[in-house]
Design a protein around this motif. Structure first.
Motif, PDB file in Angstrom:
ATOM      1  N   ARG A 138       0.843  -1.184   0.000  1.00 47.50           N
ATOM      2  CA  ARG A 138       0.000   0.000   0.000  1.00 47.50           C
ATOM      3  C   ARG A 138       0.884   1.242   0.000  1.00 47.50           C
ATOM      4  O   ARG A 138       2.101   1.155   0.099  1.00 47.50           O
ATOM      5  N   SER A 139       0.284   2.404  -0.099  1.00 48.25           N
ATOM      6  CA  SER A 139       1.051   3.641  -0.201  1.00 48.25           C
ATOM      7  C   SER A 139       0.368   4.761   0.576  1.00 48.25           C
ATOM      8  O   SER A 139      -0.867   4.828   0.647  1.00 48.25           O
ATOM      9  N   LEU A 140       1.172   5.644   1.153  1.00 46.57           N
ATOM     10  CA  LEU A 140       0.648   6.828   1.835  1.00 46.57           C
ATOM     11  C   LEU A 140       0.336   7.971   0.867  1.00 46.57           C
ATOM     12  O   LEU A 140      -0.122   9.029   1.291  1.00 46.57           O
ATOM     13  N   ALA A 141       0.580   7.737  -0.420  1.00 45.51           N
ATOM     14  CA  ALA A 141       0.264   8.764  -1.418  1.00 45.51           C
ATOM     15  C   ALA A 141      -1.216   9.113  -1.393  1.00 45.51           C
ATOM     16  O   ALA A 141      -1.608  10.265  -1.607  1.00 45.51           O
ATOM     17  N   GLY A 142      -2.057   8.117  -1.110  1.00 48.64           N
ATOM     18  CA  GLY A 142      -3.496   8.384  -1.048  1.00 48.64           C
ATOM     19  C   GLY A 142      -3.854   9.347   0.058  1.00 48.64           C
ATOM     20  O   GLY A 142      -4.663  10.255  -0.132  1.00 48.64           O
ATOM     21  N   ALA A 143      -3.254   9.160   1.233  1.00 48.69           N
ATOM     22  CA  ALA A 143      -3.513  10.080   2.343  1.00 48.69           C
ATOM     23  C   ALA A 143      -3.091  11.495   1.990  1.00 48.69           C
ATOM     24  O   ALA A 143      -3.787  12.469   2.307  1.00 48.69           O
ATOM     25  N   TRP A 144      -1.959  11.635   1.295  1.00 48.60           N
ATOM     26  CA  TRP A 144      -1.484  12.968   0.915  1.00 48.60           C
ATOM     27  C   TRP A 144      -2.379  13.608  -0.132  1.00 48.60           C
ATOM     28  O   TRP A 144      -2.556  14.829  -0.148  1.00 48.60           O
ATOM     29  N   VAL A 145      -2.958  12.810  -1.015  1.00 51.10           N
ATOM     30  CA  VAL A 145      -3.914  13.358  -1.990  1.00 51.10           C
ATOM     31  C   VAL A 145      -5.094  13.992  -1.263  1.00 51.10           C
ATOM     32  O   VAL A 145      -5.513  15.112  -1.569  1.00 51.10           O
ATOM     33  N   TRP A 146      -5.639  13.282  -0.276  1.00 52.31           N
ATOM     34  CA  TRP A 146      -6.764  13.814   0.488  1.00 52.31           C
ATOM     35  C   TRP A 146      -6.347  15.070   1.249  1.00 52.31           C
ATOM     36  O   TRP A 146      -7.075  16.069   1.280  1.00 52.31           O
ATOM     37  N   LEU A 147      -5.186  15.021   1.863  1.00 53.91           N
ATOM     38  CA  LEU A 147      -4.704  16.153   2.654  1.00 53.91           C
ATOM     39  C   LEU A 147      -4.470  17.392   1.794  1.00 53.91           C
ATOM     40  O   LEU A 147      -4.722  18.517   2.227  1.00 53.91           O
ATOM     41  N   LEU A 148      -4.002  17.202   0.562  1.00 52.03           N
ATOM     42  CA  LEU A 148      -3.643  18.333  -0.290  1.00 52.03           C
ATOM     43  C   LEU A 148      -4.823  18.886  -1.087  1.00 52.03           C
ATOM     44  O   LEU A 148      -4.928  20.093  -1.302  1.00 52.03           O
ATOM     45  N   MET A 149      -5.718  18.011  -1.544  1.00 52.14           N
ATOM     46  CA  MET A 149      -6.787  18.471  -2.433  1.00 52.14           C
ATOM     47  C   MET A 149      -7.849  19.278  -1.705  1.00 52.14           C
ATOM     48  O   MET A 149      -8.380  20.252  -2.248  1.00 52.14           O
ATOM     49  N   LEU A 150      -8.182  18.908  -0.470  1.00 47.64           N
ATOM     50  CA  LEU A 150      -9.225  19.652   0.223  1.00 47.64           C
ATOM     51  C   LEU A 150      -8.857  21.111   0.465  1.00 47.64           C
ATOM     52  O   LEU A 150      -9.690  21.997   0.228  1.00 47.64           O
ATOM     53  N   PRO A 151      -7.640  21.441   0.918  1.00 48.10           N
ATOM     54  CA  PRO A 151      -7.306  22.863   1.085  1.00 48.10           C
ATOM     55  C   PRO A 151      -7.324  23.652  -0.218  1.00 48.10           C
ATOM     56  O   PRO A 151      -7.529  24.872  -0.193  1.00 48.10           O
ATOM     57  N   LEU A 152      -7.127  22.978  -1.361  1.00 44.19           N
ATOM     58  CA  LEU A 152      -7.211  23.672  -2.638  1.00 44.19           C
ATOM     59  C   LEU A 152      -8.607  24.233  -2.883  1.00 44.19           C
ATOM     60  O   LEU A 152      -8.785  25.162  -3.668  1.00 44.19           O
ATOM     61  N   MET A 153      -9.608  23.665  -2.192  1.00 45.00           N
ATOM     62  CA  MET A 153     -10.984  24.126  -2.362  1.00 45.00           C
ATOM     63  C   MET A 153     -11.349  25.227  -1.368  1.00 45.00           C
ATOM     64  O   MET A 153     -12.523  25.603  -1.257  1.00 45.00           O
ATOM     65  N   LEU A 154     -10.354  25.721  -0.614  1.00 42.88           N
ATOM     66  CA  LEU A 154     -10.547  26.813   0.334  1.00 42.88           C
ATOM     67  C   LEU A 154     -11.590  26.434   1.386  1.00 42.88           C
ATOM     68  O   LEU A 154     -11.447  25.413   2.037  1.00 42.88           O
ATOM     69  N   PHE A 155     -12.667  27.214   1.539  1.00 48.62           N
ATOM     70  CA  PHE A 155     -13.632  26.921   2.600  1.00 48.62           C
ATOM     71  C   PHE A 155     -14.723  25.947   2.175  1.00 48.62           C
ATOM     72  O   PHE A 155     -15.510  25.472   3.020  1.00 48.62           O
TER      73      PHE A 155
END
Length: 426
Positions: A138-155
Protein backbone atom coordinates in the motif's frame (compact mmCIF):
# COMPACT_ATOMS: atom_id res chain seq x y z
CA UNK A 1 26.45 -10.57 25.24
CA UNK A 2 24.51 -12.83 27.57
CA UNK A 3 22.81 -9.80 29.10
CA UNK A 4 21.66 -8.31 25.80
CA UNK A 5 20.09 -11.48 24.43
CA UNK A 6 17.28 -11.69 27.02
CA UNK A 7 16.61 -7.97 26.57
CA UNK A 8 16.23 -8.44 22.80
CA UNK A 9 14.09 -11.47 23.27
CA UNK A 10 11.91 -9.62 25.74
CA UNK A 11 11.51 -6.72 23.35
CA UNK A 12 10.45 -9.06 20.56
CA UNK A 13 7.99 -10.89 22.77
CA UNK A 14 6.22 -7.69 23.87
CA UNK A 15 6.00 -6.31 20.33
CA UNK A 16 7.80 -3.10 21.27
CA UNK A 17 10.08 -3.24 18.28
CA UNK A 18 9.82 -4.30 14.66
CA UNK A 19 12.39 -5.61 12.24
CA UNK A 20 15.33 -3.26 11.92
CA UNK A 21 15.13 -2.14 15.56
CA UNK A 22 12.35 0.42 15.00
CA UNK A 23 9.39 0.58 17.42
CA UNK A 24 6.30 -1.20 16.13
CA UNK A 25 3.53 1.15 15.01
CA UNK A 26 0.63 0.93 17.48
CA UNK A 27 -2.25 3.19 16.46
CA UNK A 28 -3.48 3.89 19.99
CA UNK A 29 0.05 4.87 21.16
CA UNK A 30 1.19 8.14 19.50
CA UNK A 31 4.74 7.65 20.83
CA UNK A 32 5.15 4.79 18.35
CA UNK A 33 4.02 6.82 15.32
CA UNK A 34 6.82 7.40 12.78
CA UNK A 35 7.41 10.74 11.04
CA UNK A 36 5.61 9.50 7.91
CA UNK A 37 2.45 9.42 10.03
CA UNK A 38 3.14 12.45 12.23
CA UNK A 39 3.87 14.73 9.25
CA UNK A 40 0.45 14.21 7.61
CA UNK A 41 -1.26 14.68 10.98
CA UNK A 42 0.51 17.99 11.50
CA UNK A 43 -0.33 19.14 7.99
CA UNK A 44 -3.96 18.13 8.46
CA UNK A 45 -4.29 20.08 11.71
CA UNK A 46 -2.74 23.27 10.33
CA UNK A 47 -4.59 23.32 7.00
CA UNK A 48 -7.96 22.45 8.51
CA UNK A 49 -7.62 25.26 11.03
CA UNK A 50 -7.02 27.69 8.17
CA UNK A 51 -9.98 26.29 6.21
CA UNK A 52 -12.31 26.71 9.20
CA UNK A 53 -11.09 30.29 9.65
CA UNK A 54 -11.90 30.91 5.98
CA UNK A 55 -15.49 29.86 6.58
CA UNK A 56 -15.96 32.77 8.95
CA UNK A 57 -13.48 35.33 7.60
CA UNK A 58 -14.07 35.25 3.86
CA UNK A 59 -15.99 38.09 2.27
CA UNK A 60 -18.18 35.56 0.48
CA UNK A 61 -21.36 34.36 2.16
CA UNK A 62 -19.68 31.03 2.82
CA UNK A 63 -22.03 29.81 5.54
CA UNK A 64 -25.15 30.82 3.62
CA UNK A 65 -26.05 27.34 2.41
CA UNK A 66 -25.57 25.80 5.84
CA UNK A 67 -27.32 28.63 7.64
CA UNK A 68 -30.25 29.19 5.31
CA UNK A 69 -30.84 25.81 3.66
CA UNK A 70 -29.46 23.06 5.90
CA UNK A 71 -30.72 24.63 9.12
CA UNK A 72 -34.20 25.31 7.73
CA UNK A 73 -34.39 21.73 6.42
CA UNK A 74 -33.32 20.43 9.83
CA UNK A 75 -36.16 22.30 11.54
CA UNK A 76 -38.67 20.88 9.04
CA UNK A 77 -37.27 17.37 9.55
CA UNK A 78 -37.62 17.75 13.30
CA UNK A 79 -41.35 18.05 12.64
CA UNK A 80 -41.42 14.62 10.96
CA UNK A 81 -41.51 15.63 7.30
CA UNK A 82 -39.11 16.16 4.44
CA UNK A 83 -39.16 19.63 2.78
CA UNK A 84 -42.06 18.73 0.49
CA UNK A 85 -42.48 21.19 -2.37
CA UNK A 86 -39.10 22.82 -1.79
CA UNK A 87 -37.38 22.92 -5.19
CA UNK A 88 -33.95 23.05 -3.52
CA UNK A 89 -34.44 19.71 -1.72
CA UNK A 90 -33.07 17.20 -4.21
CA UNK A 91 -31.48 14.57 -1.98
CA UNK A 92 -32.31 10.95 -1.06
CA UNK A 93 -33.92 10.08 2.31
CA UNK A 94 -30.62 9.50 4.16
CA UNK A 95 -29.70 13.17 3.83
CA UNK A 96 -32.05 13.79 6.74
CA UNK A 97 -29.48 12.30 9.10
CA UNK A 98 -26.80 14.69 7.85
CA UNK A 99 -29.05 17.72 8.27
CA UNK A 100 -30.06 16.71 11.79
CA UNK A 101 -26.59 15.68 12.99
CA UNK A 102 -25.38 19.23 13.85
CA UNK A 103 -28.29 19.60 16.26
CA UNK A 104 -26.81 16.75 18.32
CA UNK A 105 -23.60 18.70 19.03
CA UNK A 106 -24.09 20.31 22.45
CA UNK A 107 -23.28 23.92 23.29
CA UNK A 108 -22.93 25.30 19.76
CA UNK A 109 -25.17 26.81 17.09
CA UNK A 110 -26.12 24.96 13.92
CA UNK A 111 -23.24 26.26 11.76
CA UNK A 112 -20.60 25.34 14.33
CA UNK A 113 -22.24 21.96 14.85
CA UNK A 114 -22.12 21.33 11.12
CA UNK A 115 -18.42 22.21 10.99
CA UNK A 116 -17.71 19.84 13.90
CA UNK A 117 -19.49 16.96 12.14
CA UNK A 118 -17.67 17.69 8.87
CA UNK A 119 -14.32 18.00 10.63
CA UNK A 120 -14.81 14.62 12.30
CA UNK A 121 -15.68 13.01 8.95
CA UNK A 122 -12.55 14.56 7.41
CA UNK A 123 -10.42 13.30 10.30
CA UNK A 124 -11.75 9.75 10.05
CA UNK A 125 -11.10 9.67 6.29
CA UNK A 126 -7.55 10.89 6.81
CA UNK A 127 -6.91 8.40 9.65
CA UNK A 128 -8.32 5.52 7.59
CA UNK A 129 -6.12 6.41 4.60
CA UNK A 130 -3.05 6.72 6.84
CA UNK A 131 -3.64 3.39 8.50
CA UNK A 132 -4.39 1.65 5.21
CA UNK A 133 -1.39 3.24 3.49
CA UNK A 134 1.09 1.81 6.01
CA UNK A 135 0.20 -1.78 5.12
CA UNK A 136 2.34 -3.93 2.77
CA UNK A 137 1.82 -3.19 -0.93
CA UNK A 138 0.00 0.00 0.00
CA UNK A 139 1.05 3.64 -0.20
CA UNK A 140 0.65 6.83 1.84
CA UNK A 141 0.26 8.76 -1.42
CA UNK A 142 -3.50 8.38 -1.05
CA UNK A 143 -3.51 10.08 2.34
CA UNK A 144 -1.48 12.97 0.91
CA UNK A 145 -3.91 13.36 -1.99
CA UNK A 146 -6.76 13.81 0.49
CA UNK A 147 -4.70 16.15 2.65
CA UNK A 148 -3.64 18.33 -0.29
CA UNK A 149 -6.79 18.47 -2.43
CA UNK A 150 -9.22 19.65 0.22
CA UNK A 151 -7.31 22.86 1.09
CA UNK A 152 -7.21 23.67 -2.64
CA UNK A 153 -10.98 24.13 -2.36
CA UNK A 154 -10.55 26.81 0.33
CA UNK A 155 -13.63 26.92 2.60
CA UNK A 156 -15.93 24.82 0.37
CA UNK A 157 -15.35 21.43 2.11
CA UNK A 158 -16.57 22.85 5.43
CA UNK A 159 -19.48 24.78 3.95
CA UNK A 160 -21.08 21.83 2.13
CA UNK A 161 -21.93 18.31 3.30
CA UNK A 162 -20.00 16.41 0.61
CA UNK A 163 -17.09 15.52 2.92
CA UNK A 164 -19.60 13.57 5.01
CA UNK A 165 -20.89 11.74 1.93
CA UNK A 166 -17.33 11.03 0.75
CA UNK A 167 -16.60 9.55 4.20
CA UNK A 168 -19.01 6.70 3.42
CA UNK A 169 -17.58 6.10 -0.08
CA UNK A 170 -13.96 6.02 1.14
CA UNK A 171 -14.69 3.56 3.96
CA UNK A 172 -16.75 1.42 1.59
CA UNK A 173 -13.82 1.12 -0.82
CA UNK A 174 -11.31 0.42 1.95
CA UNK A 175 -13.49 -2.31 3.46
CA UNK A 176 -14.68 -3.82 0.19
CA UNK A 177 -12.12 -6.65 0.19
CA UNK A 178 -11.50 -7.48 3.83
CA UNK A 179 -15.10 -6.89 4.99
CA UNK A 180 -17.20 -7.02 1.79
CA UNK A 181 -20.57 -7.00 3.55
CA UNK A 182 -19.56 -3.95 5.57
CA UNK A 183 -18.18 -2.25 2.45
CA UNK A 184 -21.48 -2.81 0.67
CA UNK A 185 -23.38 -1.47 3.67
CA UNK A 186 -21.30 1.71 3.84
CA UNK A 187 -21.78 2.30 0.11
CA UNK A 188 -25.54 1.92 0.56
CA UNK A 189 -25.64 4.40 3.47
CA UNK A 190 -23.72 6.91 1.35
CA UNK A 191 -26.01 6.30 -1.61
CA UNK A 192 -29.04 7.00 0.57
CA UNK A 193 -27.51 10.42 1.30
CA UNK A 194 -26.32 11.44 -2.17
CA UNK A 195 -26.61 8.54 -4.70
CA UNK A 196 -23.04 8.51 -6.10
CA UNK A 197 -21.38 6.42 -3.28
CA UNK A 198 -23.29 3.46 -4.75
CA UNK A 199 -20.61 3.46 -7.46
CA UNK A 200 -18.08 2.28 -4.86
CA UNK A 201 -19.31 -1.30 -5.31
CA UNK A 202 -19.41 -1.20 -9.12
CA UNK A 203 -15.92 -2.68 -9.48
CA UNK A 204 -16.21 -5.32 -6.74
CA UNK A 205 -14.46 -8.54 -7.84
CA UNK A 206 -16.51 -11.57 -8.81
CA UNK A 207 -17.01 -14.51 -6.51
CA UNK A 208 -18.43 -15.06 -3.06
CA UNK A 209 -17.32 -11.63 -1.85
CA UNK A 210 -19.48 -9.97 -4.53
CA UNK A 211 -22.57 -11.60 -3.07
CA UNK A 212 -21.56 -10.40 0.38
CA UNK A 213 -21.21 -6.87 -0.99
CA UNK A 214 -24.67 -7.07 -2.59
CA UNK A 215 -26.27 -8.46 0.58
CA UNK A 216 -24.66 -5.74 2.70
CA UNK A 217 -25.74 -3.05 0.25
CA UNK A 218 -29.35 -4.22 -0.04
CA UNK A 219 -29.73 -4.77 3.71
CA UNK A 220 -28.37 -1.34 4.62
CA UNK A 221 -30.32 0.49 1.90
CA UNK A 222 -33.57 -1.31 2.72
CA UNK A 223 -33.19 -0.63 6.43
CA UNK A 224 -32.51 3.07 5.92
CA UNK A 225 -35.43 3.49 3.52
CA UNK A 226 -37.75 1.74 5.98
CA UNK A 227 -36.58 3.96 8.84
CA UNK A 228 -36.99 7.10 6.74
CA UNK A 229 -40.49 6.09 5.62
CA UNK A 230 -41.44 5.35 9.23
CA UNK A 231 -40.12 8.60 10.71
CA UNK A 232 -40.73 11.16 7.93
CA UNK A 233 -43.36 12.05 5.35
CA UNK A 234 -42.40 12.58 1.70
CA UNK A 235 -39.26 10.43 1.61
CA UNK A 236 -39.06 10.35 -2.18
CA UNK A 237 -40.40 13.79 -3.06
CA UNK A 238 -36.86 14.76 -4.07
CA UNK A 239 -37.23 12.80 -7.32
CA UNK A 240 -39.65 15.35 -8.80
CA UNK A 241 -37.35 18.28 -8.05
CA UNK A 242 -34.26 16.50 -9.40
CA UNK A 243 -35.95 15.81 -12.72
CA UNK A 244 -36.78 19.48 -13.25
CA UNK A 245 -33.18 20.67 -13.26
CA UNK A 246 -31.76 22.34 -16.36
CA UNK A 247 -28.21 23.03 -17.63
CA UNK A 248 -26.16 24.56 -14.83
CA UNK A 249 -23.54 27.11 -15.88
CA UNK A 250 -20.58 25.14 -14.46
CA UNK A 251 -21.41 21.96 -16.38
CA UNK A 252 -19.56 21.05 -19.56
CA UNK A 253 -22.28 22.33 -21.94
CA UNK A 254 -23.09 25.24 -19.62
CA UNK A 255 -19.52 26.55 -19.70
CA UNK A 256 -19.46 26.15 -23.48
CA UNK A 257 -22.63 28.26 -23.75
CA UNK A 258 -21.04 30.97 -21.59
CA UNK A 259 -18.11 31.18 -23.97
CA UNK A 260 -20.48 31.02 -26.97
CA UNK A 261 -22.21 34.13 -25.61
CA UNK A 262 -19.13 36.14 -26.66
CA UNK A 263 -19.68 34.89 -30.24
CA UNK A 264 -23.33 35.85 -30.52
CA UNK A 265 -25.21 33.20 -28.51
CA UNK A 266 -28.28 34.76 -26.87
CA UNK A 267 -28.51 33.29 -23.39
CA UNK A 268 -28.39 34.34 -19.75
CA UNK A 269 -27.84 32.93 -16.27
CA UNK A 270 -30.81 32.55 -13.91
CA UNK A 271 -31.24 31.05 -10.43
CA UNK A 272 -33.54 28.04 -10.83
CA UNK A 273 -34.08 24.84 -8.82
CA UNK A 274 -31.33 25.63 -6.36
CA UNK A 275 -28.55 26.50 -8.83
CA UNK A 276 -27.52 29.01 -11.47
CA UNK A 277 -28.66 27.69 -14.84
CA UNK A 278 -28.20 28.85 -18.42
CA UNK A 279 -31.47 29.94 -20.01
CA UNK A 280 -31.63 30.47 -23.76
CA UNK A 281 -31.92 28.81 -27.18
CA UNK A 282 -31.18 25.08 -27.48
CA UNK A 283 -30.79 24.59 -23.72
CA UNK A 284 -33.61 22.03 -23.53
CA UNK A 285 -32.13 20.06 -26.41
CA UNK A 286 -28.67 20.18 -24.82
CA UNK A 287 -30.10 18.95 -21.52
CA UNK A 288 -31.69 15.96 -23.26
CA UNK A 289 -28.43 15.27 -25.10
CA UNK A 290 -26.59 15.17 -21.77
CA UNK A 291 -29.07 12.60 -20.49
CA UNK A 292 -28.36 10.50 -23.58
CA UNK A 293 -24.63 10.92 -22.96
CA UNK A 294 -25.10 9.66 -19.38
CA UNK A 295 -26.96 6.59 -20.66
CA UNK A 296 -24.24 5.89 -23.23
CA UNK A 297 -21.54 6.30 -20.61
CA UNK A 298 -23.17 3.88 -18.21
CA UNK A 299 -23.82 1.38 -21.01
CA UNK A 300 -20.07 1.42 -21.68
CA UNK A 301 -19.40 0.90 -17.98
CA UNK A 302 -21.79 -2.07 -17.93
CA UNK A 303 -19.96 -3.51 -20.93
CA UNK A 304 -16.70 -3.09 -19.03
CA UNK A 305 -18.21 -4.90 -16.05
CA UNK A 306 -19.21 -7.83 -18.27
CA UNK A 307 -15.87 -8.02 -20.07
CA UNK A 308 -13.49 -7.41 -17.14
CA UNK A 309 -11.52 -10.47 -16.08
CA UNK A 310 -8.35 -9.29 -14.32
CA UNK A 311 -9.10 -7.71 -10.96
CA UNK A 312 -6.30 -6.33 -8.81
CA UNK A 313 -6.59 -4.94 -5.29
CA UNK A 314 -6.93 -1.46 -6.80
CA UNK A 315 -9.62 -2.30 -9.38
CA UNK A 316 -12.69 -1.44 -7.24
CA UNK A 317 -11.31 2.02 -6.49
CA UNK A 318 -10.12 2.54 -10.08
CA UNK A 319 -13.56 1.58 -11.37
CA UNK A 320 -15.29 3.85 -8.85
CA UNK A 321 -13.21 6.82 -10.01
CA UNK A 322 -14.05 6.11 -13.66
CA UNK A 323 -17.77 5.79 -12.91
CA UNK A 324 -17.93 8.99 -10.85
CA UNK A 325 -16.06 10.92 -13.55
CA UNK A 326 -18.54 9.69 -16.17
CA UNK A 327 -21.36 10.74 -13.84
CA UNK A 328 -19.86 14.23 -13.38
CA UNK A 329 -18.88 15.05 -16.96
CA UNK A 330 -22.19 13.91 -18.48
CA UNK A 331 -24.27 15.65 -15.82
CA UNK A 332 -26.30 18.80 -16.44
CA UNK A 333 -24.93 20.09 -13.13
CA UNK A 334 -21.35 20.39 -11.85
CA UNK A 335 -20.74 22.09 -8.53
CA UNK A 336 -17.34 22.87 -6.94
CA UNK A 337 -17.98 20.37 -4.14
CA UNK A 338 -18.07 17.53 -6.69
CA UNK A 339 -14.28 17.71 -6.63
CA UNK A 340 -14.45 16.47 -3.02
CA UNK A 341 -15.87 13.21 -4.38
CA UNK A 342 -12.98 12.59 -6.74
CA UNK A 343 -10.51 13.67 -4.06
CA UNK A 344 -11.75 10.89 -1.80
CA UNK A 345 -11.91 8.18 -4.46
CA UNK A 346 -8.62 9.30 -6.02
CA UNK A 347 -7.04 9.08 -2.57
CA UNK A 348 -8.17 5.47 -2.23
CA UNK A 349 -6.80 4.70 -5.71
CA UNK A 350 -3.36 6.02 -4.81
CA UNK A 351 -3.39 4.02 -1.57
CA UNK A 352 -2.73 1.02 -3.84
CA UNK A 353 0.62 0.70 -5.57
CA UNK A 354 -1.12 -1.24 -8.36
CA UNK A 355 -3.55 1.56 -9.31
CA UNK A 356 -3.91 2.59 -12.94
CA UNK A 357 -5.30 6.02 -12.06
CA UNK A 358 -2.18 7.88 -10.91
CA UNK A 359 -2.02 10.31 -13.90
CA UNK A 360 -5.77 10.86 -13.72
CA UNK A 361 -5.52 11.94 -10.09
CA UNK A 362 -2.77 14.38 -11.10
CA UNK A 363 -5.14 15.96 -13.63
CA UNK A 364 -7.85 16.17 -10.99
CA UNK A 365 -5.55 18.06 -8.63
CA UNK A 366 -5.02 20.68 -11.34
CA UNK A 367 -8.76 20.79 -12.09
CA UNK A 368 -9.45 21.36 -8.40
CA UNK A 369 -7.10 24.35 -8.26
CA UNK A 370 -8.73 25.82 -11.38
CA UNK A 371 -12.17 25.35 -9.82
CA UNK A 372 -11.26 27.49 -6.81
CA UNK A 373 -10.27 30.33 -9.14
CA UNK A 374 -13.72 30.17 -10.73
CA UNK A 375 -15.49 29.76 -7.38
CA UNK A 376 -15.23 31.35 -4.92
CA UNK A 377 -12.33 33.65 -5.84
CA UNK A 378 -13.67 35.26 -9.04
CA UNK A 379 -17.25 34.02 -9.07
CA UNK A 380 -18.80 37.47 -9.51
CA UNK A 381 -16.50 38.34 -12.41
CA UNK A 382 -17.45 35.13 -14.18
CA UNK A 383 -21.18 35.73 -13.66
CA UNK A 384 -20.78 39.29 -14.92
CA UNK A 385 -19.42 37.98 -18.23
CA UNK A 386 -15.61 37.95 -17.90
CA UNK A 387 -14.39 36.13 -21.00
CA UNK A 388 -11.13 35.10 -19.30
CA UNK A 389 -12.75 33.39 -16.31
CA UNK A 390 -15.43 31.80 -18.46
CA UNK A 391 -12.68 30.39 -20.69
CA UNK A 392 -10.94 29.09 -17.55
CA UNK A 393 -14.13 27.32 -16.51
CA UNK A 394 -14.41 25.72 -19.95
CA UNK A 395 -10.75 24.66 -19.76
CA UNK A 396 -11.42 23.07 -16.35
CA UNK A 397 -14.28 21.09 -17.83
CA UNK A 398 -12.16 19.98 -20.79
CA UNK A 399 -9.61 18.71 -18.25
CA UNK A 400 -12.36 16.76 -16.50
CA UNK A 401 -13.43 15.29 -19.84
CA UNK A 402 -9.85 14.26 -20.65
CA UNK A 403 -9.53 12.71 -17.19
CA UNK A 404 -12.78 10.79 -17.71
CA UNK A 405 -11.81 9.31 -21.08
CA UNK A 406 -8.26 8.50 -19.94
CA UNK A 407 -9.54 6.91 -16.72
CA UNK A 408 -11.92 4.65 -18.65
CA UNK A 409 -9.23 3.67 -21.17
CA UNK A 410 -6.72 2.76 -18.45
CA UNK A 411 -9.37 0.83 -16.53
CA UNK A 412 -10.32 -1.17 -19.64
CA UNK A 413 -6.75 -1.98 -20.61
CA UNK A 414 -5.85 -3.17 -17.12
CA UNK A 415 -8.84 -5.49 -16.68
CA UNK A 416 -10.15 -6.63 -20.07
CA UNK A 417 -8.00 -9.21 -21.90
CA UNK A 418 -6.80 -8.11 -25.33
CA UNK A 419 -7.14 -10.11 -28.52
CA UNK A 420 -3.72 -11.66 -28.17
CA UNK A 421 -4.49 -12.79 -24.65
CA UNK A 422 -7.79 -14.34 -25.74
CA UNK A 423 -6.17 -16.19 -28.66
CA UNK A 424 -3.43 -17.48 -26.36
CA UNK A 425 -6.00 -18.72 -23.86
CA UNK A 426 -7.91 -20.48 -26.65
Amino acid sequence: MTETQPRSAAGASTGSSSSGGRPALVWWRPDTWPMRVLAPLGYWASTRLIMIMMVFQTHEDSTGEVNRLYQSWAHILQGGSYPIGDTTWQYPPGAAGVMLAPLAIPGVNYVLGFIVVTLLADLVVMAALLRYGTRPERSLAGAWVWLLMLPLMLFIPYARYDVIVTFFAVLALLWLQGRPWLGGGMAALGAMIKVWPAFAVFGAPRGRSLWQVVVGFVAAAGSLVAIAALLFKGSFGFLDEQGNRGVEYESLPGSALLVAHHFGYQGRIEYRFGSLEVVGPYVDEIGKAMLVASVVGFCWLLLWRLRARTFSAATPADAALAVVLVFITTSRVISPQYLIWVAGIGAVCLSFKSTTQRPIVGILVLATAMTSVEFPLFFQSLINGSAGFQALLLARNVLLLVATVWSCVRLWRSTVPGRRHRHAAA
